[in-house]
Design a protein around this motif. Structure first.
Motif, PDB file in Angstrom:
ATOM      1  N   ILE A  85      -5.650   6.139  -0.716  1.00 33.49           N
ATOM      2  CA  ILE A  85      -6.833   5.281  -0.795  1.00 33.49           C
ATOM      3  C   ILE A  85      -6.391   3.859  -0.483  1.00 33.49           C
ATOM      4  N   PHE A  86      -7.029   3.234   0.515  1.00 32.77           N
ATOM      5  CA  PHE A  86      -6.650   1.901   0.942  1.00 32.77           C
ATOM      6  C   PHE A  86      -7.726   0.886   0.550  1.00 32.77           C
ATOM      7  N   GLU A  87      -7.264  -0.243   0.031  1.00 26.06           N
ATOM      8  CA  GLU A  87      -8.178  -1.291  -0.409  1.00 26.06           C
ATOM      9  C   GLU A  87      -7.664  -2.648   0.059  1.00 26.06           C
ATOM     10  N   GLU A  88      -8.596  -3.612   0.181  1.00 26.02           N
ATOM     11  CA  GLU A  88      -8.221  -4.991   0.518  1.00 26.02           C
ATOM     12  C   GLU A  88      -8.795  -5.930  -0.543  1.00 26.02           C
ATOM     13  N   ARG A  89      -8.020  -6.942  -0.881  1.00 28.78           N
ATOM     14  CA  ARG A  89      -8.480  -7.951  -1.837  1.00 28.78           C
ATOM     15  C   ARG A  89      -8.030  -9.336  -1.378  1.00 28.78           C
ATOM     16  N   ILE A  90      -8.915 -10.324  -1.555  1.00 30.59           N
ATOM     17  CA  ILE A  90      -8.562 -11.724  -1.341  1.00 30.59           C
ATOM     18  C   ILE A  90      -8.673 -12.431  -2.686  1.00 30.59           C
ATOM     19  N   LEU A  91      -7.565 -12.968  -3.161  1.00 33.28           N
ATOM     20  CA  LEU A  91      -7.557 -13.692  -4.427  1.00 33.28           C
ATOM     21  C   LEU A  91      -7.560 -15.194  -4.153  1.00 33.28           C
ATOM     22  N   SER A  92      -8.124 -15.947  -5.063  1.00 37.18           N
ATOM     23  CA  SER A  92      -8.190 -17.397  -4.916  1.00 37.18           C
ATOM     24  C   SER A  92      -7.325 -18.062  -5.982  1.00 37.18           C
ATOM     25  N   GLY A  93      -6.469 -18.982  -5.545  1.00 37.61           N
ATOM     26  CA  GLY A  93      -5.617 -19.688  -6.497  1.00 37.61           C
ATOM     27  C   GLY A  93      -4.202 -19.812  -5.968  1.00 37.61           C
ATOM     28  N   HIS A  94      -3.256 -19.945  -6.884  1.00 31.54           N
ATOM     29  CA  HIS A  94      -1.844 -20.055  -6.521  1.00 31.54           C
ATOM     30  C   HIS A  94      -1.236 -18.655  -6.430  1.00 31.54           C
ATOM     31  N   ALA A  95      -0.444 -18.416  -5.382  1.00 34.09           N
ATOM     32  CA  ALA A  95       0.082 -17.081  -5.097  1.00 34.09           C
ATOM     33  C   ALA A  95       0.855 -16.501  -6.272  1.00 34.09           C
ATOM     34  N   LYS A  96       1.724 -17.294  -6.874  1.00 31.66           N
ATOM     35  CA  LYS A  96       2.568 -16.765  -7.947  1.00 31.66           C
ATOM     36  C   LYS A  96       1.744 -16.242  -9.117  1.00 31.66           C
ATOM     37  N   GLU A  97       0.858 -17.078  -9.612  1.00 28.05           N
ATOM     38  CA  GLU A  97       0.083 -16.699 -10.793  1.00 28.05           C
ATOM     39  C   GLU A  97      -0.889 -15.559 -10.498  1.00 28.05           C
ATOM     40  N   GLU A  98      -1.547 -15.617  -9.345  1.00 28.57           N
ATOM     41  CA  GLU A  98      -2.569 -14.614  -9.032  1.00 28.57           C
ATOM     42  C   GLU A  98      -1.965 -13.245  -8.773  1.00 28.57           C
ATOM     43  N   LEU A  99      -0.837 -13.185  -8.073  1.00 35.64           N
ATOM     44  CA  LEU A  99      -0.191 -11.904  -7.811  1.00 35.64           C
ATOM     45  C   LEU A  99       0.308 -11.272  -9.102  1.00 35.64           C
ATOM     46  N   LEU A 100       0.932 -12.085  -9.947  1.00 39.22           N
ATOM     47  CA  LEU A 100       1.435 -11.566 -11.213  1.00 39.22           C
ATOM     48  C   LEU A 100       0.296 -11.088 -12.099  1.00 39.22           C
ATOM     49  N   LYS A 101      -0.765 -11.872 -12.175  1.00 37.65           N
ATOM     50  CA  LYS A 101      -1.916 -11.497 -13.001  1.00 37.65           C
ATOM     51  C   LYS A 101      -2.535 -10.189 -12.504  1.00 37.65           C
ATOM     52  N   HIS A 102      -2.666 -10.055 -11.189  1.00 38.10           N
ATOM     53  CA  HIS A 102      -3.278  -8.851 -10.635  1.00 38.10           C
ATOM     54  C   HIS A 102      -2.383  -7.636 -10.869  1.00 38.10           C
ATOM     55  N   ALA A 103      -1.081  -7.805 -10.717  1.00 40.01           N
ATOM     56  CA  ALA A 103      -0.147  -6.695 -10.943  1.00 40.01           C
ATOM     57  C   ALA A 103      -0.216  -6.199 -12.383  1.00 40.01           C
ATOM     58  N   GLU A 104      -0.432  -7.114 -13.312  1.00 34.34           N
ATOM     59  CA  GLU A 104      -0.501  -6.750 -14.730  1.00 34.34           C
ATOM     60  C   GLU A 104      -1.830  -6.098 -15.085  1.00 34.34           C
ATOM     61  N   HIS A 105      -2.927  -6.631 -14.569  1.00 32.55           N
ATOM     62  CA  HIS A 105      -4.254  -6.163 -14.972  1.00 32.55           C
ATOM     63  C   HIS A 105      -4.690  -4.898 -14.237  1.00 32.55           C
ATOM     64  N   TRP A 106      -4.115  -4.647 -13.057  1.00 29.49           N
ATOM     65  CA  TRP A 106      -4.609  -3.496 -12.283  1.00 29.49           C
ATOM     66  C   TRP A 106      -4.386  -2.190 -13.001  1.00 29.49           C
ATOM     67  N   PRO A 107      -3.224  -1.715 -13.440  1.00 27.68           N
ATOM     68  CA  PRO A 107      -1.890  -2.268 -13.221  1.00 27.68           C
ATOM     69  C   PRO A 107      -1.178  -1.558 -12.072  1.00 27.68           C
ATOM     70  N   ALA A 108      -0.258  -2.258 -11.403  1.00 32.01           N
ATOM     71  CA  ALA A 108       0.465  -1.698 -10.260  1.00 32.01           C
ATOM     72  C   ALA A 108       1.685  -0.911 -10.731  1.00 32.01           C
ATOM     73  N   ASP A 109       2.068   0.108  -9.948  1.00 28.68           N
ATOM     74  CA  ASP A 109       3.302   0.860 -10.190  1.00 28.68           C
ATOM     75  C   ASP A 109       4.450   0.331  -9.337  1.00 28.68           C
ATOM     76  N   LEU A 110       4.098  -0.381  -8.259  1.00 28.70           N
ATOM     77  CA  LEU A 110       5.100  -0.975  -7.376  1.00 28.70           C
ATOM     78  C   LEU A 110       4.470  -2.179  -6.694  1.00 28.70           C
ATOM     79  N   VAL A 111       5.186  -3.310  -6.703  1.00 32.12           N
ATOM     80  CA  VAL A 111       4.736  -4.511  -6.003  1.00 32.12           C
ATOM     81  C   VAL A 111       5.675  -4.753  -4.824  1.00 32.12           C
ATOM     82  N   VAL A 112       5.101  -4.997  -3.647  1.00 32.68           N
ATOM     83  CA  VAL A 112       5.888  -5.245  -2.440  1.00 32.68           C
ATOM     84  C   VAL A 112       5.567  -6.640  -1.932  1.00 32.68           C
TER      85      VAL A 112
END
Length: 335
Positions: A85-112
């Motif tokens: 299943i493929f999805e696209e998302r555009i987050l708004s803000g600073h890359a570091k905080e937004e990527l980390l927050k999304h990885a935690e809340h989703w939650p991801a099994d692997l971040v690349v």
């Protein structure tokens, strides 16, 4: 499995796509492409837009452009990987905080996350985004670099696996065996021992020097034996002769980077975030240094997420350190 791929839309070819193309994913795997855009106010200030209507049109055009690039990327990957299943998302803000927050809340099994390290600014970006993910992401993090040495899917992928003496080694091996690699794999299990040749050479008592030399040799033999036990387990899945072992002495970071370069490693898989002083010898600062300076891709595994045997307590002799002696891997071989 949930895979988060952090995308920089300025790149023509994203190095992280190799992770998708070299592994097989189940039909229920979710692959989410994410890019982070700066906030609206800061973009307006940066572009010098003053008319609200002009700003709205410019912002919509920019977002649509980013979304189109993500969609094109998804369609290209879907041609090669029809399952998932493929999805696209555009987050708004600073890359570091937004990527980390999304990885935690989703939650991801692997971040690349990708890194070329060709310019100083790339190094700064790596130090900001990827270092934060390495330290705080709740899952393994893959630092992808390109170009990859072997792009032919029939050519084997060389995977270097540094291991220490803690229970984290079991989790690192387990993580590798859970990956369904599409390409043939050659795995090299690698342990770095402290350098001791000068210790017994400086010892004036021949009997003590001989005893010290014998212990050093026994430690090396035990290390090789332990790696061979891991290799036997891995070959049951990867095939006979797919795994070899190597033990070196010296600085862990330097020896790992040297081995990766001389062997032609495509990927380094290393454990991270030890919780004790002994574990930090390899699992803390070393993994960060390897992830930052390696020329190939690096996958940093978080062992505490997996079920692993309890970490053995070091023997009394290993708890006693001379003031000038650096922290080292204990000479305790878990059974």
């Amino acid at each position: 499995m949930k895979i988060l791929i952090a995308i920089d839309c300025k790149e023509q070819v994203h190095p992280g796509l190799a992770v998708l193309l070299t592994r097989s994913w189940t039909a229920d795997s979710v692959i989410r492409f994410i890019t982070v855009s700066r906030g609206i106010d800061s973009i307006g200030d940066m572009l010098g837009v003053r008319d609200p209507s002009d700003f709205y049109v410019a912002e919509q055009n920019r977002v649509n452009h980013i979304l189109n690039k993500l969609t094109q990327l998804t369609n290209e990957v879907r041609k090669v990987l029809p399952h998932g299943i493929f999805e696209e998302r555009i987050l708004s803000g600073h890359a570091k905080e937004e990527l980390l927050k999304h990885a935690e809340h989703w939650p991801a099994d692997l971040v690349v996350v990708g890194s070329h390290q060709q310019k100083f600014i790339d190094f700064v970006l790596l130090g900001g985004v990827s270092q934060l993910l390495l330290e705080h992401a709740p899952c393994p993090v893959h630092i992808a670099r390109s170009p990859e040495r072997n792009r032919d899917m029939t050519e084997p992928q060389n995977i270097l696996v540094p291991l220490d003496y803690s229970s984290h080694a079991y989790a690192t091996i387990d993580w590798i065996l859970r990956q369904n690699f599409r390409r043939p794999c050659r795995v090299r299990l690698f342990t770095v021992l402290p350098r001791h040749e000068g210790d017994f050479a400086r010892e004036k008592d021949p009997e003590l020097a001989n005893d010290m030399f014998t212990r050093i040799q026994e430690t090396r033999v035990n290390a090789i034996t332990r790696l061979e036990q891991f290799a036997e387990k891995m070959e049951q899945q990867l095939g006979k002769g797919a795994v070899d072992c190597d033990v070196q002495e010296g600085s862990p970071k330097d020896e790992i980077l040297k081995a990766a370069k001389s062997w032609g490693a495509n990927l380094i898989v290393i454990g991270s975030h030890g919780r004790t002083g002994l574990s930090r010898f390899l699992l803390g600062s070393v993994s960060k240094e390897v992830a930052t300076h390696a020329k190939c891709s690096v996958e940093v595994v978080r062992p505490y997420q997996l079920e692993v045997p309890p970490e053995p307590e070091p023997e009394e002799e290993d708890k006693v350190r001379r003031p000038e002696e650096p922290d080292r891997i204990p000479h305790v071989i878990p059974h």
